[in-house]
Motif scaffolding. Structure first.
Motif, mmCIF file in Angstrom:
data_model
loop_
_atom_site.group_PDB
_atom_site.id
_atom_site.type_symbol
_atom_site.label_atom_id
_atom_site.label_comp_id
_atom_site.label_asym_id
_atom_site.label_seq_id
_atom_site.Cartn_x
_atom_site.Cartn_y
_atom_site.Cartn_z
ATOM 1 N N SER A 23 0.832 -1.196 0.000
ATOM 2 C CA SER A 23 0.000 0.000 0.000
ATOM 3 C C SER A 23 0.875 1.258 0.000
ATOM 4 O O SER A 23 2.017 1.242 0.452
ATOM 5 N N TRP A 24 0.299 2.341 -0.503
ATOM 6 C CA TRP A 24 1.062 3.598 -0.570
ATOM 7 C C TRP A 24 1.461 4.100 0.801
ATOM 8 O O TRP A 24 2.446 4.814 0.956
ATOM 9 N N GLY A 62 6.436 5.242 -8.372
ATOM 10 C CA GLY A 62 5.261 4.767 -9.103
ATOM 11 C C GLY A 62 5.635 3.647 -10.058
ATOM 12 O O GLY A 62 4.956 2.623 -10.141
ATOM 13 N N ARG A 65 6.481 0.466 -8.219
ATOM 14 C CA ARG A 65 5.339 -0.245 -7.668
ATOM 15 C C ARG A 65 4.510 -0.914 -8.765
ATOM 16 O O ARG A 65 4.087 -2.056 -8.625
ATOM 17 N N GLU A 102 -3.731 8.829 -2.316
ATOM 18 C CA GLU A 102 -2.699 8.353 -1.393
ATOM 19 C C GLU A 102 -1.295 8.713 -1.857
ATOM 20 O O GLU A 102 -0.475 9.152 -1.066
ATOM 21 N N ARG A 103 -1.030 8.489 -3.131
ATOM 22 C CA ARG A 103 0.342 8.629 -3.593
ATOM 23 C C ARG A 103 0.870 10.053 -3.421
ATOM 24 O O ARG A 103 1.869 10.258 -2.724
#
Lengths: 315, 532
Positions: free
Chosen positions: A135-136, A183, A186, A250-251
């Motif tokens: 998760s972020w 990013g 992930r 979130e990011r």
């Protein structure tokens, strides 16, 4: 009652036919009902809440009791500098994600496809898409642990070999690169899945024929593999372009900090500040609605261009 | 024949799918409003309609500061919650349910809970503008009649002045906690580091700067000025640069800090500290998120000097942790930030603390007041702030002294979140010295507490109180505060020295343009209406 005309009768029969079809395959329709109700309940019904954007919304009186204010909220948001900056940053970060992040899964998929050793291919694939499941929140914490200017492990290491700290998280340009990089780390592996699926659909005979003609590996990639997954690439590109105006919360929120808010404040975090923190729901909803409209325009444009150029669209 | 089993198979699968999706949905719906807390009971309204012998549920907000020591009971099930349930809940046929809210997201979470009609029966906030907005929107209950009926102990404890802070539009919409100690911020320094370098305790801003430079030289890994580096805790430093003879009462109330004469020089000083590596280069990463990082630095013995909430190192327990890890470490309270008049101006609290409110949707206003009234009885105050006599504290001259043991450390790290009608430990209405003594609850650091409170109160400044709600502040206050205390604070301090003036001027101009001027003008009008 008037007697049914011929046309009516045949229509009725058609309807009956449809009904019989549905009754006959009711299990399939029953299964379909689930996703359909999901979309109606969770995607369409909440759309009614858009009314908030046109009302002086008072949470204690409810949506329908609050007074209409027309386009007042929209007038206000276009006068806000902060909103325009957030809009700019949203496009900026998304564009970089697209330009840098979009080709990487394709390259990865091509490389994975060339691997001959099965177990290595499998484990490489798994390792590549594992980060997608982190998760972020966790990644945000990891980023601070690794990249903080003073105490981050990477900078501690750099200092120990005599290089000065790199302000990964506190300087704007560095931050943008860190943002894009995390990013890719992930999600790039995860993005390969669709391409790998498309790759399995390419006719093996094409490769054999090319081999007979003496084509090198690169030639085969260029002339067979890439054209083979072109429709997938185009569809994904359209979808990605359609998302240009929307950005996850979130990011940017977890990766960002007040020092880089000039580039890190995006629409979603701005909506959070205005809507949740200041409880100005009307303005926040108006921003959200505006964002959706822009997103739709982008999607339609991308689809239009793709039809012209490629003769392929999403519909 | 062959078709039949297949059909049944399909049907079973279909039903299973529906069932699994439905359960997943309902599970989600329950978890959504407040994960990891105790709000998941949707049936509190059902409970009220049942016969009287079933207890009613009273939901109470509780701050989660994320500071529970390893091995301690969870904050929703420890001595305090049991004491409240047994001594208040059970006799009154009330079941207490705790709803945790992260401390750093206090207002955000409250807004969401209120908007979703899921707020607990008792909620609170430190933010005046939020309360004013709820009053304006008609979202909270007038508690006046309930206090008359059930709140005699409460009235006695708080007194008329404190209660008056909870009056909005002539009604008692909020109950305001009483502040025992007015001091807000105090600064400390590592005495053992000073001794090591043979330096005196810094008495002026300049001496303070020289000390930090010496610290940096002697201990390159340390954070010379490494306390809470945020807008609020830098107030004594900022105030010391203001030209107070040019500032009227009205300016102090209405102007944003940014346009106060001298404020820019205060930030220039902070900017210098940052660029010379005297404050933590990573301070922006913690703003608005992780406020505990400096505590960790401190326990690790890396902080040379710091400004914190007055007495916080004692009541949050990290001073004890630090001295356990570094037996030689010794802190001295300092007050070096002097202005041109030789004074050390700093903000101090008015006697009101947190606003306690009851959402209009709640049917438990009477129970809330009863609860607060029960909490106001001296015996319960002592228990809720100190635990059990003989286990976590002992009485010395009428003042509870915390025992230096694990039970106490594992219980008292958040005692202030239960006895919410008081900010600070309290024993006496008449003698504030006794209260100060009570706040020096850790006998090992008694001198530190007393000196902190002294220095945090000295030359204290409070802003004028204007009763009229400021509309533009209700609307823009949160955004402006975020801009000022997060974005501007960081950008201006982290600017390069050459760019400092340009960044400062541009940021302040932008601040005034995006609402700063609007709020200031409305405040001026309101001030003049009330005082002239």
């Amino acid at each position: 009652m008037q007697p049914l005309s011929h046309a009516d009768r045949s229509n009725k029969q058609k309807l009956l036919g449809h009904a019989r079809g549905i009754l006959g395959d009711w299990q399939l329709y029953f299964l379909l009902a689930l996703p359909l109700s999901y979309f109606i309940i969770f995607k369409y019904v909440p759309m009614l809440g858009v009314a908030v954007a046109f009302k002086d919304y008072n949470v204690f009186r409810g949506i329908w009791e609050s007074e209409w204010i027309g386009l007042e909220a929209f007038r206000e948001i276009f006068q806000m500098d902060a909103f325009l900056y957030a809009l700019r940053n949203t496009f900026l970060l998304n564009l970089l994600d697209l330009v840098i992040g979009f080709p990487i899964p394709i390259i990865l998929a091509l490389l994975l496809n060339e691997l001959r050793v099965k177990w290595f291919k499998r484990s490489a694939q798994t390792l590549l898409y594992l980060p997608h499941f982190i998760s972020w929140v966790v990644i945000g914490g990891m980023a601070v642990q690794l990249f903080a200017t003073n105490s981050g492990s990477v900078n501690v290491f750099l200092n120990s070999i005599g290089i000065e700290s790199i302000p990964f998280l506190s300087e704007k340009t560095h931050w943008v690169l860190t943002y894009v990089g995390t990013g890719i780390w992930r999600d790039a592996g995860w993005g390969t899945i669709l391409y790998l699926a498309a790759l399995t659909g390419i006719n093996k005979e094409l490769y054999e024929a090319a081999e007979v003609d003496g084509a090198t590996r690169l030639r085969k990639m260029w002339h067979i593999t890439l054209p083979g997954i072109k429709p997938t690439i185009v569809i994904l590109l359209i979808i990605n372009v359609g998302h240009m105006a929307s950005i996850g919360f979130e990011r940017p929120f977890l990766m960002g900090n007040p020092g880089v808010s000039d580039v890190a404040e995006v629409i979603s975090t701005y909506v959070y500040t205005v809507g949740i923190q200041s409880a100005r729901y009307t303005v926040a909803t108006a921003i959200g609605l505006f964002q959706a409209v822009i997103g739709l325009i982008f999607l339609l444009t991308a689809d239009f261009i793709s039809r012209k150029v490629n003769d392929q669209g999403i519909w | 024949m062959t078709n039949k089993p297949k059909k049944w198979f399909m049907l079973t699968i279909a039903v299973l799918l529906v069932a699994s999706v439905l359960t997943a949905c309902s599970g989600n719906a329950n978890n959504n409003p407040d994960n990891a807390s105790t709000t998941d009971k949707p049936d509190n309204t059902a409970a009220t309609e049942e016969p009287k012998k079933d207890p009613v549920t009273l939901k109470i907000e509780l701050f989660d500061r994320n500071n529970t020591p390893a091995g301690a009971d969870p904050i929703t099930d420890n001595f305090f919650t049991k004491y409240i349930q047994e001594n208040f809940g059970d006799p009154n046929n009330i079941k207490i349910e705790w709803v945790t809210v992260p401390r750093s997201e206090e207002v955000d979470k409250l807004n969401v809970l209120m908007a979703a009609n899921q707020a607990p029966d008792l909620v609170f906030t430190y933010d005046t503008a939020t309360v004013e907005r709820y009053v304006k929107d008609g979202g909270i209950t007038d508690l006046g009649p309930f206090i008359e009926e059930h709140g005699q102990n409460l009235k006695k404890l708080l007194g008329d002045e404190v209660l008056s802070y909870g009056v909005f539009q002539d009604k008692q919409y909020a109950i305001v906690a009483k502040r025992v100690i007015e001091a807000q911020i105090s600064t400390f320094i590592r005495q053992d580091w000073l001794d090591e370098l043979g330096m005196p305790v810094p008495k002026t801003t300049e001496e303070f700067y020289n000390t930090l430079v010496a610290f940096k030289k002697a201990k390159p890994d340390a954070f010379p000025y490494g306390g809470q580096t945020d807008y609020f805790h830098m107030s004594p430093l900022r105030y010391s640069f203001w030209e107070w003879d040019k500032i009227t009462e009205e300016d102090l109330y209405a102007n944003p800090d940014w346009i106060m004469p001298g404020n820019k020089e205060g930030f220039r000083f902070l900017n210098k500290l940052y660029n010379e590596g005297l404050i933590d280069k990573d301070f922006p990463l913690g703003i608005g998120k992780d406020t505990n990082q400096f505590q960790k630095n401190m326990v690790n013995g890396l902080v040379g000097a710091g400004s914190t909430n007055t007495n916080e190192p004692v009541y949050m327990g990290y001073l004890a942790e630090m001295t356990a890890a570094h037996p030689n470490a010794k802190l001295t309270v300092i007050d070096p930030f002097t202005d041109s008049r030789g004074k050390t101006p700093k903000p101090v609290y008015t006697p009101n603390g947190i606003y306690i409110i009851v959402p209009k949707t709640s049917e438990r206003a009477a129970e809330v007041v009863k609860y607060l009234d029960w909490m106001s009885q001296p015996e319960n105050i002592i228990r809720l702030q100190n635990g059990t006599e003989g286990e976590t504290f002992e009485m010395v001259d009428g003042v509870p002294q915390t025992l230096n043991n694990e039970t106490a450390q594992n219980l008292l790290y958040n005692y202030f979140d239960y006895c919410i009608i008081l900010n600070g430990k309290y024993v006496s209405n008449d003698d504030n010295m006794l209260n100060i003594a009570a706040n020096a609850s850790d006998p090992l650091h008694k001198d530190f507490t007393v000196a902190s409170i002294d220095s945090g109160t000295k030359d204290g400044v409070t802003k004028a109180r204007v009763l009229k709600p400021i509309e533009s502040e209700i609307k823009l206050g949160t955004q402006l505060r975020k801009k000022a205390e997060e974005d501007m604070f960081v950008k201006i301090i982290t600017a390069s020295p050459e760019n400092f003036d340009a960044v400062y001027d541009a940021e302040v101009e932008d601040y005034m343009k995006t609402g700063g001027t609007e709020v200031m003008e409305e405040k001026r009008a309101a001030y003049e209406e009330q005082y002239k």
